[in-house]
Design an enzyme around this catalytic site. Sequence first.
Site, short mmCIF file in Angstrom:
data_model
loop_
_atom_site.label_atom_id
_atom_site.label_comp_id
_atom_site.label_asym_id
_atom_site.label_seq_id
_atom_site.Cartn_x
_atom_site.Cartn_y
_atom_site.Cartn_z
N GLU A 77 -9.81 -39.59 58.15
CA GLU A 77 -9.41 -38.95 59.41
C GLU A 77 -8.48 -37.76 59.16
OE1 GLU A 77 -7.99 -42.30 61.84
OE2 GLU A 77 -10.03 -42.46 62.63
N ASP A 84 -14.43 -49.79 63.59
CA ASP A 84 -12.99 -49.69 63.86
C ASP A 84 -12.62 -51.05 64.43
OD1 ASP A 84 -10.46 -48.78 64.06
OD2 ASP A 84 -10.91 -47.00 65.23
N GLU A 97 -4.88 -51.47 70.80
CA GLU A 97 -5.45 -50.12 70.97
C GLU A 97 -6.71 -50.13 71.84
OE1 GLU A 97 -6.41 -48.25 67.26
OE2 GLU A 97 -7.47 -46.59 68.23
C1 GCU Z 1 -8.13 -45.66 64.37
C2 GCU Z 1 -6.97 -45.31 65.26
C3 GCU Z 1 -6.03 -44.36 64.60
C4 GCU Z 1 -5.59 -44.92 63.24
C5 GCU Z 1 -6.80 -45.27 62.42
C6 GCU Z 1 -6.44 -45.99 61.12
O1 GCU Z 1 -8.93 -44.56 64.18
O2 GCU Z 1 -7.47 -44.77 66.45
O3 GCU Z 1 -4.93 -44.15 65.43
O4 GCU Z 1 -4.81 -44.00 62.56
O5 GCU Z 1 -7.63 -46.14 63.14
O6 GCU Z 1 -6.56 -47.20 61.08
O7 GCU Z 1 -6.07 -45.34 60.16
#
Ligand code: GCU
Length: 732
Positions: free
Chosen positions: A300, A383, A411
Site C-alpha cells: 500500500e 483484507d 474497521e
Molecule cells: C487495510 C487498512 C489500512 C491498513 C492496512 C494494513 O488496508 O484499510 O488502514 O493500513 O489494512 O493492514 O496494513
Amino acid sequence: MEHTGVVETGSGTHSAVSVEMCSEKFPPDESGYEAWLRYPPVKDPERRAALDSLRRVSCTGDGPCVFSALDEWERAIRGFTGQAVEFLQADARGAGVRFVVDGSLPDEGYRILHDGALTVAGGSGRGLLYGTFAALRELALGTEPAAMAVASAPHIPQRMLNHWDNLVEDPVMGSIERVRGGKTIFDWTDLTRPNPRYRDYARMLASLGLNGLCINNVNATPEILDPAMLPGLKALADTFRKWGVRLCVSIDFASPVTLGGLPTADPLDPRVIAWWVETVDDLYAAIPDFGGFVVKADSEGRPGPGDYGRSHMEGSRCLARALAPHGGTLFWRAFVYGRDLSERTPNERAAGDRANHASYEFMHLDGQFDDNVVLQVKCSATDFQVWEPPHALFGKMPRTRLALEFQLAPEYTGQDIHLAWPGPYWARVLNFGMAPGAGGGCLADIVAGRAGSCLPGAVTAVANTCNARNWFGHLLSGADLYAYGRLAWNPTLAPAEVSREYARLLFGAGPAETVASLLDRSYDAYAQYSSPFGLGFLCEAVHHFDPDPWDNRATAGITGSGLGRDRTAATGSGYAGLYPSGHAAVFADTSTCPPECLLYFHHLPWTHRMHDGRTLIQALYDGCFEGVEAVRGFRETWRGLHGCIDLERWAHVYEKLALQIEHAECWRDLLCRFFLETSGVPDDHGRFDLRSPSPHARVRSGFKQAVEDYRARVERLRARIGARTADGSAIS
Ligand code: GCU
C-alpha cells in the site's frame, strides 16, 4: 451525568431477563474504565467469609511480575471484601493463599489448587501473574476458593497486540488508524510523563495472558526510532515489563534514508546494514528485553526491499540480523498486494485476484527466512472482511514461523457504532484444519508450532484500544479484546463460554446470560446487512463505514447477471485451489461451500437456488431485513436490562444500539435498492421498489445525501457521547 431521551423503563417484553430478576436495582454508575477487572464488593456472607480467608498471603519468589501479582491480589481482595491484605513471611503458618514460583511448571503456565489453603503456582514470575489473574477471574465469577483446581499453559508462545496509533494525528485516519471511538492512549509528545492508564492497560493485557505490545501504526513514521524517543520508549517498556508485556515498535523500512540521512535503504548496502545494527544496539542498550520490530514493507505504497529490486527475504534479513544478537523478533507482514505477479501465477485470472497475492509473493520463500523472522499473515486473504475464509497461506509455509493477525479495530465491522462481536468467527479461524501433510493440525496449532514440523510463531491482533474512558468507544467492544486474549491463550474455548464469562465479569450474574446471547448473535446480524454470504467490500472506500456498493461492483464481482467472485480453480482465480484438497473441494462446489463464504468463492446468477429453495436475490433481500430486525431486537433486549445495569453503562449501550439501528437501516435500504436496480428482480414481499417515494428508494445521489445526513448526525452524537465518556486525564 446527563442521559438524554433514552431512559425509559420499557415493558421488557422482548427481554429474557426482567428487572425483578436482577438482585440490584440501579447499581452505582460505572464508567467502564475497570473493564473486566472490577472486583465488586461481595455481599453474600458465606462467600464473603471464604474471601476473607484469602487475605493472609505468603509468597516465595520475587521479581517484577511476582510483585505485580501480589499488587493485583491486594487490589482485588480489597475490592471484594473492603479489607486490606496481610503479607506473611514465606514460611509462616496460617496463610490463606500461598503464591509460589515452581520451575517444574511450564514457563508461562500455572496451577491453582486448594488443600486447606489456596496455592497459586506459576512456572515463572509471568506464569504466577497469569495464575493470579486466573484465580481472581474465578473468584469474580463466583467460584468457591475451596473448589478451585486448574492447571493451564498458553497454547501459542507469543500473544501480541498491535496498535495502529499515529505519532502525529493523520488528517484522514485520525489519531489511531481505523479506530473511531477515541484517540491514542499514548502521549507521544512525552512518553515519560506518568499516566496511570499505562499501568492499567498493562494489567488488562496481563489479565488475558498477552505478552507483547507493538505501540504504533504499521504505516510507521521514521520518528519512532529517533534517539529522542528512547527515554519514552524505555519508560513504557519499564511499565509494561512489570506485567509481563514486551514492547515492540513498527518501523519504516526507509528509516536509514529518512532518519539516518543515507542515500539509500537498500538492505544489501553495507552502510544500511551498519545503520540498522547501530540503531538496534542503541535501542537494546536502553531496553534489554525489547521485543522487536513490526514491518509493513512494499505494501500500500510503503517503502520496502522491492524499491531496490530485493526480495522480502533479503529485506527482512538485514533487520533480523540486527535484532538477532539481542534476542529480538522481526514480524514481517505478508499483507502485500498490487504488484504484477503474472510471472508467478498460473494464469492471468489468478494474477488479477488480490486474494492470491500474498500466497504467490511468499510461498516460494518458505524456509528461507532467518530464525528470528515471523511472517505476520492476516487471518484472511483480501483484507479483514466480515466473513472471509482463513488465509490459505497458513497451509503453504511449513518451514516458516508464522503469526496469525486478527483485527479488533472494527474497521469493517461497524466501527464504534455497531455491535458485532467476532468471537465465534475467530474461534472458527483458529480451529480451521489446515496443516499440510499427515497429522494435520489447525491454524492455532500451526502458529503455535504444534502441527507436524511447523515452527512456533505468534498470534496478534490490531488493537481497538483508545482513550475513551471505557477504553474502546463502544463499551461492549471490550468483549473483542477479551475474546481475543482468552482464545489466544486457549483456542479451544467455546466462544459462548467466553461471552458469558465476559458478560458476568462486566455486569454480574443477573444480566450475564442476556448480554452474552446478544453478543453471540451480533456478528451474524451485522454480516446479514453489510456483507451477505461473504460478498465483502460493499463499503465506501476511505473510512469503510458507510455502504457504497456502486463503487465496488468490480471488487465484489457484481454484474447484471449475477454477483460474487469466482475463485475456483476450474473457472476462476484459483484461490480455492490453494487450500488443502479437502477444503478446496468443499469451497469449489456451490452445494457444499459454507453459505457465509458462498459469494467469496462463486459468481452466481441472481436467481441461483439456495438450499432452502429461495433465490439468491430473495435471500439477500430477506437477510438485509432480518439483520435490521435482529438489531431492533438487541435494543429491546437491552431496554429490558434497565435497572439491572448501572445507568451510565446501560444508557451508553442503549444509545449505541439506537444509532446502530439507524445505520443498519441505511445499509439495508442502500443494498436492497442497489440489488434491485442491478438485478431487476423485485422483492417477493414487495417491501420496496424503485418508484417508492420513501427516502430509502431515492436515486443514487439521493442515497448519497441520506448517507451524508446520517454521517453528520453520527458525528454530532459521537461528539456528545465522546464528551461524556472522555477520560479527563487523557491526551487529546
Ligand atoms: C487495510 C487498512 C489500512 C491498513 C492496512 C494494513 O488496508 O484499510 O488502514 O493500513 O489494512 O493492514 O496494513
